[in-house]
Design a protein around this motif. Sequence first.
Motif, PDB file in Angstrom:
ATOM      1  N   THR B 103      15.460  11.069  62.786  1.00 10.22           N
ATOM      2  CA  THR B 103      14.662   9.920  61.590  1.00 10.22           C
ATOM      3  C   THR B 103      16.298   9.820  60.770  1.00 10.22           C
ATOM      4  OG1 THR B 103      12.763  11.142  61.500  1.00 10.22           O
ATOM      5  CG2 THR B 103      13.476   9.780  59.641  1.00 10.22           C
ATOM      6  N   GLY B 104      15.926   8.616  59.624  1.00 14.23           N
ATOM      7  CA  GLY B 104      16.858   7.449  59.391  1.00 14.23           C
ATOM      8  C   GLY B 104      17.798   8.747  58.312  1.00 14.23           C
ATOM      9  N   PRO B 105      17.635   9.621  57.696  1.00 13.45           N
ATOM     10  CA  PRO B 105      19.023  10.301  57.105  1.00 13.45           C
ATOM     11  C   PRO B 105      19.637  10.489  58.199  1.00 13.45           C
ATOM     12  CG  PRO B 105      16.415  10.648  55.955  1.00 13.45           C
ATOM     13  CD  PRO B 105      16.482  10.052  56.893  1.00 13.45           C
ATOM     14  N   CYS B 106      19.212  11.401  59.120  1.00 13.69           N
ATOM     15  CA  CYS B 106      19.958  12.143  59.774  1.00 13.69           C
ATOM     16  C   CYS B 106      20.794  10.833  60.968  1.00 13.69           C
ATOM     17  CB  CYS B 106      19.450  12.586  61.001  1.00 13.69           C
ATOM     18  SG  CYS B 106      18.795  14.625  60.599  1.00 13.69           S
ATOM     19  N   ALA B 107      20.259   9.487  61.015  1.00 18.91           N
ATOM     20  CA  ALA B 107      20.678   8.906  62.630  1.00 18.91           C
ATOM     21  C   ALA B 107      21.859   8.416  61.078  1.00 18.91           C
ATOM     22  CB  ALA B 107      19.408   7.830  62.138  1.00 18.91           C
ATOM     23  N   ILE B 108      21.972   8.145  60.117  1.00 18.95           N
ATOM     24  CA  ILE B 108      23.385   7.812  59.359  1.00 18.95           C
ATOM     25  C   ILE B 108      23.849   8.251  58.777  1.00 18.95           C
ATOM     26  CG2 ILE B 108      22.048   5.613  58.343  1.00 18.95           C
ATOM     27  CD1 ILE B 108      21.865   7.510  55.267  1.00 18.95           C
ATOM     28  N   CYS B 109      24.193   9.584  59.637  1.00 19.71           N
ATOM     29  CA  CYS B 109      24.982  10.826  59.561  1.00 19.71           C
ATOM     30  C   CYS B 109      25.274  11.127  60.410  1.00 19.71           C
ATOM     31  CB  CYS B 109      24.641  11.914  58.689  1.00 19.71           C
ATOM     32  SG  CYS B 109      24.176  11.418  56.784  1.00 19.71           S
ATOM     33  N   GLY B 110      25.162   9.797  61.599  1.00 17.62           N
ATOM     34  CA  GLY B 110      25.767  11.079  63.418  1.00 17.62           C
ATOM     35  C   GLY B 110      25.056  11.054  64.506  1.00 17.62           C
ATOM     36  N   GLY B 111      23.447  11.588  63.414  1.00 19.30           N
ATOM     37  CA  GLY B 111      22.753  11.727  64.323  1.00 19.30           C
ATOM     38  C   GLY B 111      22.352  11.364  65.648  1.00 19.30           C
ATOM     39  N   GLU B 112      22.375  10.601  65.638  1.00 20.94           N
ATOM     40  CA  GLU B 112      22.192   9.544  66.761  1.00 20.94           C
ATOM     41  C   GLU B 112      23.406   9.654  67.931  1.00 20.94           C
ATOM     42  OE1 GLU B 112      22.084   5.401  65.993  1.00 20.94           O
ATOM     43  OE2 GLU B 112      20.172   5.046  65.639  1.00 20.94           O
ATOM     44  N   ARG B 113      24.744  10.052  67.703  1.00 17.54           N
ATOM     45  CA  ARG B 113      25.831  10.551  68.448  1.00 17.54           C
ATOM     46  C   ARG B 113      25.307  11.456  69.187  1.00 17.54           C
ATOM     47  NH1 ARG B 113      30.443  10.344  65.267  1.00 17.54           N
ATOM     48  NH2 ARG B 113      29.335   8.882  64.026  1.00 17.54           N
ATOM     49  N   ILE B 114      24.455  12.696  68.085  1.00 16.83           N
ATOM     50  CA  ILE B 114      24.330  14.006  68.211  1.00 16.83           C
ATOM     51  C   ILE B 114      22.995  14.136  69.354  1.00 16.83           C
ATOM     52  CG2 ILE B 114      23.451  15.740  67.265  1.00 16.83           C
ATOM     53  CD1 ILE B 114      26.230  16.015  66.717  1.00 16.83           C
ATOM     54  N   SER B 115      22.155  13.234  69.363  1.00 20.04           N
ATOM     55  CA  SER B 115      21.266  13.505  70.544  1.00 20.04           C
ATOM     56  C   SER B 115      22.473  12.494  71.973  1.00 20.04           C
ATOM     57  CB  SER B 115      20.487  12.587  69.956  1.00 20.04           C
ATOM     58  OG  SER B 115      18.969  12.460  70.273  1.00 20.04           O
ATOM     59  N   VAL B 151      20.833  17.490  62.350  1.00 23.30           N
ATOM     60  CA  VAL B 151      20.612  18.902  62.699  1.00 23.30           C
ATOM     61  C   VAL B 151      19.199  19.179  63.590  1.00 23.30           C
ATOM     62  CG1 VAL B 151      20.010  19.224  60.070  1.00 23.30           C
ATOM     63  CG2 VAL B 151      18.248  18.267  60.842  1.00 23.30           C
ATOM     64  N   MET B 152      19.539  20.209  64.358  1.00 24.10           N
ATOM     65  CA  MET B 152      18.159  20.352  65.563  1.00 24.10           C
ATOM     66  C   MET B 152      17.801  21.463  64.983  1.00 24.10           C
ATOM     67  SD  MET B 152      20.688  20.914  68.396  1.00 24.10           S
ATOM     68  CE  MET B 152      21.928  22.522  68.542  1.00 24.10           C
ATOM     69  N   GLN B 153      16.254  21.969  65.692  1.00 29.16           N
ATOM     70  CA  GLN B 153      15.556  22.925  65.870  1.00 29.16           C
ATOM     71  C   GLN B 153      15.715  23.836  67.373  1.00 29.16           C
ATOM     72  OE1 GLN B 153      11.661  23.047  63.720  1.00 29.16           O
ATOM     73  NE2 GLN B 153      12.727  24.805  63.114  1.00 29.16           N
ATOM     74  N   VAL B 154      15.751  24.404  67.671  1.00 29.33           N
ATOM     75  CA  VAL B 154      15.945  25.143  68.554  1.00 29.33           C
ATOM     76  C   VAL B 154      14.801  27.199  68.531  1.00 29.33           C
ATOM     77  CG1 VAL B 154      16.654  26.265  70.820  1.00 29.33           C
ATOM     78  CG2 VAL B 154      17.929  24.964  69.315  1.00 29.33           C
TER      79      VAL B 154
END
Lengths: 437, 193
Positions: B103-115, B151-154
């Motif tokens: 989602t947005g807040p993670c995406a603008i902090c590099g979340g897409e690259r992490i995924s 972030v992620m959750q495992v």
Amino acid sequence: MDRKILLDKIDIPGIRSFGVFQNAGGYSAVEKALTTMSPEEVVEEVKLSGLRGRGGAGFPTGMKWSFLDRKSGKPRYLICNADESEPGTFKDRFLMEKIPHLLIEGMICSCYALGVNTGYIYVRGEYKYIIGILNEAIREAHANGFLGKDILRTGYDLELHVHSGAGAYICGEETAQIESLEGKRGNPRIKPPFPAVVGLYGCPTVVNNVETLANIGFIVNHGGGEYAGYGVGKSTGTKLISACGNINNPGVYEIEFGLSVREFLYSDKYCGGIKGGKALKAVIPGGSSVPILPAHLILQTASGEERLMTYESLADGGFVSGSMLGSGGFIVFDEEACIVRNTWNLARFYHHESCGQCSPCREGTGWMESVLHRLEHGKGRQKDIDLLVSIAGKIEGNTICPLGDAAAWPVASAIRHFRQEFEAHVEAAVCPVSQIH
Amino acid sequence: MSDREIIRPVREKEGTNVTFSPAVLEKIEKIKGRYPAGREKSALLPILHIAQEELGGYLSVDVMDYVASLLHIQPIEVYEVATFYTQYYLDPVGRHVIEVCRTGPCAICGGERISAYLAKKLNINPGETTSDGLFTLKEVECLGACGSAPVMQVNTQFYEFLTEEKIDQILEELRAQGNEDKPEKSKWIEKFF
Ligand SMILES: Cc1cc2nc3c(=O)[nH]c(=O)nc-3n(C[C@H](O)[C@H](O)[C@H](O)COP(=O)(O)O)c2cc1C
Ligand code: SF4
Ligand code: FES
């Protein structure tokens, strides 16, 4: 402007435990309310405090409580809304993790005021470790005679239970939450009847946010008048703001209402400015559902006044040039962020989270997502921009619950303030922002 | 509303016997007791969490039918709930389910690259399971941890401020646990319900 009500004690080692919390003055509000005040007196103090719901809508808590049907002869319920799924919002998690007894204490006082003997805390399923913390706090409160039968020998009985959601943003909406607590899909109910009359199990019910309830202990201890002395105007007290995005110090901050947005954003005490020394592009000040504002409008209102962290100031200018305080999820975008991409991302979120009951929301969020997707990926047409405005307008106000509005506003406001960026996506036939970086 | 409700084919019955252990059944009676008499259906969401954890990692039709019998409700009442909430898995999953925020807040902090990095490292797309059955990768919406993006959750654990190096390390740790029982298994059920 930096007095605290909620988080002043969180740095005390061990404050999560009952003993330390009580030694620091905790649970005195329960003693005061149950042994020296009538339930009506507690409600009066809450009215006097001017406290407004911290879940997003900002509805006066005392007034909400006074709507509760006390004459039905049915049991009454209090539900603490700990679903916290609004993107950008993570303040309730912080509060429950750091100082869970503040919530329990506030809930006991609130249940007493409302004549409730069973209360539930509805926690989103992703916060499983928080459920563990809350269960432990409830167990301690029980063991020390603050929950259970005949609390403090006043004859008042109360049980609190933690209930877990399972991944559905819509269950933060109060009537969906009630359905979910009854073991059903989270489909919002048509209102009226309001939960205050027909709520959980058909009984009168109050739903309040975690932060709202955590304020009640202070109001009981110090009186609504003293509480109302915090903040400015109709924004009384303090607010937890969860700040995230492209800033130096993301985190949860308790601010007294009236702090300027500029200070919140740039002071090292709070956000600490934009990360990497970049320029500010935009802010969504109250969780993903509220309108986005470009840099010049978040720092100052359209009439040139300093924008303050209050319900009124953030809403100044209405939807033309203002936004909302919402849940206090403060999302900051630097100059390199792509507004089109973020708007698409949020549209996808709302489409994913729509419960599907109303066609404008179910279909409209899907259309917004796909049109935004093609704009962001260079396949958009100029008329798509107006198409989006039109879809958003057709969702807004035409649905059972406010999720429809919450989905429409981010799209409408992004186009209102950043139309050129949308147009540039069409002209370049590619995302020009991610092209640069 | 997730798409899976629309496109899901009708599932065959697996036909295996499923039951909780006596200790878990005791726990479930306690949970039912939190709701007023006659309202035990309220316990459905918590019990489904436990069922998923205890009975194979996902909610098969047999597991859902079993839960229905415990609550004296119709199986359809369980199916309609299980298909609504994203934390319930309707298909088999790997030993570790990695849920990465998109989602947005993670995406603008590099979340897409992490995924994308996770998908590359595991050599699967979001929604898929690695061939060794160790990992399932899912993209999920905001986890309420946007201040520590990405972030992620495992399982029940949050992993925050993710970087590619951190992901390498986390995957290694999870791999080292291999197919052993999840270390926090039963512990979380004890505490959380
Ligand atoms: C789609 C949607 C999601 C919501 N999510 C939450 C939430 O996660 N937490 C919350 O406290 N309120 C949420 N609300 C607001 C609740 O419906 C309700 O107004 C609130 O819990 C009332 O508490 P308050 O008066 O103390 O703010 C949501 C509302 C909508 C429409
Ligand atoms: S507005 Fe959307 S989420 Fe709300 S009831 Fe209608 S379809 Fe469901
Ligand atoms: S957006 Fe990723 S945790 Fe909130």
